[in-house]
Structures are given as structure tokens and as C-alpha cells.
Design an enzyme around this catalytic site. Structure first.
Site, PDB file in Angstrom:
ATOM      1  N   SER A  68       0.824  -1.211   0.000  1.00  0.00           N
ATOM      2  CA  SER A  68       0.000   0.000   0.000  1.00  0.00           C
ATOM      3  C   SER A  68       0.857   1.259   0.000  1.00  0.00           C
ATOM      4  O   SER A  68       2.001   1.262   0.449  1.00  0.00           O
ATOM      5  CB  SER A  68      -0.914   0.024   1.232  1.00  0.00           C
ATOM      6  OG  SER A  68      -1.804  -1.059   1.229  1.00  0.00           O
TER       7      SER A  68
HETATM    8  N1  SAM Z   1      -1.168  -4.607   4.094  1.00  0.00           N
HETATM    9  C1  SAM Z   1      -0.405  -4.917   2.908  1.00  0.00           C
HETATM   10  C2  SAM Z   1       0.987  -4.390   2.930  1.00  0.00           C
HETATM   11  O1  SAM Z   1       1.343  -3.693   3.890  1.00  0.00           O
HETATM   12  O2  SAM Z   1       1.721  -4.685   1.987  1.00  0.00           O
HETATM   13  C3  SAM Z   1      -1.079  -4.477   1.646  1.00  0.00           C
HETATM   14  C4  SAM Z   1      -2.124  -5.397   1.288  1.00  0.00           C
HETATM   15  S1  SAM Z   1      -2.637  -5.512  -0.396  1.00  0.00           S
HETATM   16  C5  SAM Z   1      -3.167  -3.873  -0.780  1.00  0.00           C
HETATM   17  C6  SAM Z   1      -4.140  -6.436  -0.121  1.00  0.00           C
HETATM   18  C7  SAM Z   1      -3.913  -7.857   0.311  1.00  0.00           C
HETATM   19  O3  SAM Z   1      -5.151  -8.432   0.726  1.00  0.00           O
HETATM   20  C8  SAM Z   1      -3.384  -8.748  -0.789  1.00  0.00           C
HETATM   21  O4  SAM Z   1      -2.180  -9.336  -0.397  1.00  0.00           O
HETATM   22  C9  SAM Z   1      -4.498  -9.778  -0.987  1.00  0.00           C
HETATM   23  O5  SAM Z   1      -4.001 -11.054  -1.358  1.00  0.00           O
HETATM   24  C10 SAM Z   1      -5.144  -9.793   0.374  1.00  0.00           C
HETATM   25  N2  SAM Z   1      -6.516 -10.297   0.440  1.00  0.00           N
HETATM   26  C11 SAM Z   1      -7.519 -10.169  -0.449  1.00  0.00           C
HETATM   27  N3  SAM Z   1      -8.641 -10.776   0.000  1.00  0.00           N
HETATM   28  C12 SAM Z   1      -8.334 -11.309   1.213  1.00  0.00           C
HETATM   29  C13 SAM Z   1      -9.059 -12.063   2.185  1.00  0.00           C
HETATM   30  N4  SAM Z   1     -10.356 -12.399   2.010  1.00  0.00           N
HETATM   31  N5  SAM Z   1      -8.424 -12.448   3.310  1.00  0.00           N
HETATM   32  C14 SAM Z   1      -7.120 -12.123   3.519  1.00  0.00           C
HETATM   33  N6  SAM Z   1      -6.386 -11.406   2.636  1.00  0.00           N
HETATM   34  C15 SAM Z   1      -6.985 -10.992   1.505  1.00  0.00           C
END
Ligand code: SAM
Length: 221
Positions: A68
Site C-alpha cells: 500500500s
Molecule cells: N497490508 C499490505 C501491505 O502492507 O503490503 C497491503 C495489502 S494488499 C493492498 C491487499 C492484500 O489483501 C493482498 O495481499 C491480498 O491477497 C489480500 N486479500 C484479499 N482478500 C483477502 C481475504 N479475504 N483475506 C485475507 N487477505 C486478503
């Protein structure tokens, strides 16, 4: 020989500039700013992309996912009003950067990732860096009931609506910060539960996240 995790004066200087940018954009929580100054964001990038690590923008981390934007990480962390010792559930471990920020703020972190490759990578990587969190591979749209309730819950992927399961897993006086909207933009909501379990919601601007998948997220096809 240069250490694999080298954090030089130059890197620290680049982080100081990033902190200034975040202050200019309105971040005031000193604990958040201190955490951004402390975590070497360039560790999460390939060496070739060093210049990108301290710009205020999101960046691809593989598997179609992103680390992010620093402003987004700072804003969500500020909205959570983290206190040392808070038990925090993070949905979407991704690169693990947001998790490190929460750990620097002395939260106890439970983090869930849906993607197996990212889960494996981030769990190992944070261990190597010396950060301790509780990692789980699974569908975070349903929360993580095993360790509920939580003081704070942060969702780092865009949800189509507010999953009830997450509200249920909040402690009284707890806060949930979650982007809710369509595929192109989402409203940052801060949901507060009072001592009697009453729920209130505030809106904090629009953001753009990758979609939250799973049972209470977007369908995958
Ligand atoms: N917090 C992260 C970082 O600091 O890098 C950024 C996260 S990224 C924008 C969003 C993440 O949410 C992705 O890695 C994706 O695989 C995960 N994601 C999507 N749906 C999800 C779910 N139902 N449960 C857990 N993770 C999920």
C-alpha cells in the site's frame, strides 16, 4: 561485503523526506510517524527499485498485489488510534509492511493473508527481520474467530460492503478501519463499537485498493 539488509544514512534520509510528505498530507499521530521513520520500506523492494521505496505510492509485490501507499498505511494506522498492547487483526498481510508499522507501534498483531505465496513469503521475511506477529493463511473477510475479540481491526483490501463477522469480532470500545466501495474507489470507514456494543460509522475520504476476496468479499470470477 554489504549486508543484505543495509539501512544506511541515505535510506534514513529518504525516510525522513517521506515522513515530511506525510506530515504535509495531514498525518499528525507521532507514533505513526515514528513507525514510518523506523521501518526500512526499501527492504520490501527489489534493489533495482530502491528509488520507488520512499515515494508516496503503492507498488506491485507480485501475485497481482501491492504494497500500500505510505499515506494509506499512515492514514489507516492513525484512524485505528493504536495504543501499546492493543490486540490488532490485520486482513491482507500482503508484503507485511503495514504489519511491521503496527508492531513498531507496540500492537500485538494477528494477520491473515488469502494468497498462499504472499503468506509464505511475508511470514518468513518478517521473521528474518526480527518482527513477531501471528500469521494465518485464510479468508480474512470472515475475520479470525480463534483469537477474537480484537481491540482494533484493519482491512487492507477493498470490500464490497461491511462484513458483519468483523463487527462481531470487535471488543467494546474497539475500532474497525475498512475501505468499502466498488472496484475503482472505496470510502475509508471507521466503525466504532461503544461499551454497550452500539455501532457508529464515520467516513474518511476515498482510496483505491485491490479487491477483498472470500466469502464476504468480491467473488473471484
Ligand atoms: N497490508 C499490505 C501491505 O502492507 O503490503 C497491503 C495489502 S494488499 C493492498 C491487499 C492484500 O489483501 C493482498 O495481499 C491480498 O491477497 C489480500 N486479500 C484479499 N482478500 C483477502 C481475504 N479475504 N483475506 C485475507 N487477505 C486478503
Amino acid at each position: 561485503m554489504m549486508h543484505m539488509f543495509e539501512d544506511s544514512y541515505r535510506h534514513k534520509g529518504m525516510r525522513r523526506n517521506l515522513v515530511k510528505i506525510l506530515i504535509d498530507k495531514g498525518i499528525t499521530d507521532q507514533a505513526v510517524l515514528k513507525a514510518i521513520q523506523s521501518v526500512p520500506r526499501h527492504y520490501f523492494f527489489d534493489k533495482a527499485f530502491l528509488e520507488h521505496a520512499y515515494q508516496d505510492k503503492a507498488f506491485p509485490i507480485g501475485e497481482g498485489q501491492t504494497i500500500s501507499q505510505p499515506y494509506t498505511v499512515a492514514k489507516q494506522s492513525e484512524l485505528l488510534e493504536i495504543k501499546p498492547g492493543d490486540k490488532v487483526l490485520e486482513i491482507g498481510t500482503g508484503s507485511g509492511y503495514q504489519c511491521c508499522i503496527l508492531l513498531e507501534m507496540q500492537a500485538k498483531v494477528y494477520t491473515i493473508e488469502y494468497n498462499k505465496v504472499l503468506y509464505r513469503h511475508s511470514k518468513l521475511f518478517l521473521q528474518k527481520l526480527g518482527y513477531r506477529a501471528n500469521f494465518h493463511l485464510g479468508d480474512g473477510s470472515q475475520g479470525w474467530p480463534t483469537f477474537a475479540p480484537y481491540d482494533k481491526i484493519i482491512v487492507t483490501a477493498g470490500a464490497p460492503n461491511l462484513p458483519n463477522a468483523l463487527i462481531e469480532q470487535l471488543k467494546p470500545n474497539g475500532k474497525l478501519v475498512i475501505p468499502v466501495g466498488n472496484e475503482t474507489h472505496q470510502e475509508m470507514l471507521r466503525i466504532s463499537k461503544d461499551v454497550n456494543g452500539k455501532i457508529t460509522s464515520e467516513s474518511h475520504d476515498y482510496f483505491k485498493f485491490v479487491p477483498l476476496l472470500g466469502k464476504f468479499g468480491w467473488s473471484e470470477n
